[in-house]
Design a protein around this motif. Structure first.
Motif, PDB file in Angstrom:
ATOM      1  N   GLN A  34    -100.801 -72.806 -34.289  1.00 18.46           N
ATOM      2  CA  GLN A  34    -101.295 -72.321 -33.309  1.00 18.46           C
ATOM      3  C   GLN A  34    -101.412 -70.881 -32.970  1.00 18.46           C
ATOM      4  OE1 GLN A  34    -100.386 -73.253 -28.781  1.00 18.46           O
ATOM      5  NE2 GLN A  34    -102.008 -74.626 -29.202  1.00 18.46           N
ATOM      6  N   ASP A  58    -106.701 -72.514 -31.499  1.00 18.29           N
ATOM      7  CA  ASP A  58    -106.228 -71.207 -31.959  1.00 18.29           C
ATOM      8  C   ASP A  58    -105.650 -70.375 -30.595  1.00 18.29           C
ATOM      9  OD1 ASP A  58    -106.123 -69.013 -34.305  1.00 18.29           O
ATOM     10  OD2 ASP A  58    -106.947 -68.053 -32.555  1.00 18.29           O
ATOM     11  N   VAL A  59    -104.694 -69.910 -30.863  1.00 18.49           N
ATOM     12  CA  VAL A  59    -104.036 -68.936 -29.629  1.00 18.49           C
ATOM     13  C   VAL A  59    -104.950 -67.811 -29.154  1.00 18.49           C
ATOM     14  CG1 VAL A  59    -102.632 -67.142 -31.173  1.00 18.49           C
ATOM     15  CG2 VAL A  59    -101.919 -67.884 -29.138  1.00 18.49           C
ATOM     16  N   SER A  88    -105.161 -78.289 -33.885  1.00 14.27           N
ATOM     17  CA  SER A  88    -104.788 -77.335 -32.993  1.00 14.27           C
ATOM     18  C   SER A  88    -105.859 -76.400 -32.623  1.00 14.27           C
ATOM     19  CB  SER A  88    -103.471 -76.700 -33.703  1.00 14.27           C
ATOM     20  OG  SER A  88    -103.091 -75.597 -32.852  1.00 14.27           O
ATOM     21  N   MET A 111    -102.350 -81.959 -29.190  1.00 15.85           N
ATOM     22  CA  MET A 111    -102.677 -81.260 -30.264  1.00 15.85           C
ATOM     23  C   MET A 111    -101.864 -81.517 -31.613  1.00 15.85           C
ATOM     24  SD  MET A 111    -105.026 -79.266 -29.305  1.00 15.85           S
ATOM     25  CE  MET A 111    -105.738 -78.436 -27.881  1.00 15.85           C
TER      26      MET A 111
END
Length: 215
Positions: free
Chosen positions: A35, A4-5, A2, A74
């Motif tokens: 995320q 990262d936000v 995933s 993801m």
């Protein structure tokens, strides 16, 4: 795997990310727990939430439309994610998924979110949707422009999109697929097992004459 936000926020706040967002019409309400989540929209009450993508906080058949962006590529288990989407989608509902194209240029660089995770071909997407009880109904592509942040490329983004769509070029950055929910799924009928009778070995039975002689 995933992304990262924070990386998503940074990318979509840059000029290249803004153009990509406009071309795809990005809209996200649920963010996977791995995320992270950001406040969205920024100037209005929050509509975004941090969720477990395999257990969405919605009842069955709760929504009519679902948009998946940076989701399937993801997800550790994309089939389970789509089955959860199937659960919360209304019988007449539709899902729209934006998925990186494995043949596209955008998947070959780590400078954008589309270069992370697993990209898909069109046949792989079709197979995944059918396995999870969806029927693809419409296809499109976007991000024909190269992932270059140079001024000329950004100014000519719409020209790239129109030319790529008109010529049906195979190297778009993302697939955009719309699929409907299969309400009645085909369930294979169980096969009846044939009971096998074991073969018996022949046994010699003494005749009545032989029996009398022995007596």
């Amino acid at each position: 795997m995933s992304i990262d936000v924070i990386d998503l926020r940074d990318f979509y706040s840059q000029r290249l990310g803004i153009v990509a967002r406009q071309l795809i019409n990005r809209c996200i309400a649920f963010m996977p727990a791995a995320q992270g989540v950001l406040k969205w929209p920024t100037a209005r009450p929050t509509l975004a939430a941090l969720v477990d993508e395999f257990s969405l906080p919605l009842p069955e058949a709760a929504v009519d439309r679902i948009l998946l962006v940076h989701a399937l590529e993801m997800a550790d288990d994309p089939a389970s994610l789509l089955r959860e989407v199937w659960r919360v989608l209304a019988p007449s509902g539709r899902v729209i998924a934006v998925i990186p194209n494995r043949r596209g240029v955008w998947t070959r660089t780590d400078n954008t979110p589309f270069g992370h995770g697993r990209p898909y071909s069109r046949s792989q997407i079709t197979q995944l949707l059918r396995q999870t009880w969806f029927t693809p109904t419409a296809w499109g592509e976007a991000l024909f422009m190269p992932p270059v942040a140079g001024g000329w490329f950004l100014r000519s983004a719409l020209m790239w999109e129109r030319a790529g769509a008109a010529l049906s070029l195979p190297f778009a950055g993302v697939h955009i697929v719309e699929a409907t929910k299969q309400v009645y799924r085909v369930i294979p009928a169980p096969r009846e097992r044939t009971r096998l009778i074991p073969a018996l070995k022949p046994v010699l039975v003494p005749s009545s004459t032989a029996t009398r002689d022995q007596l």
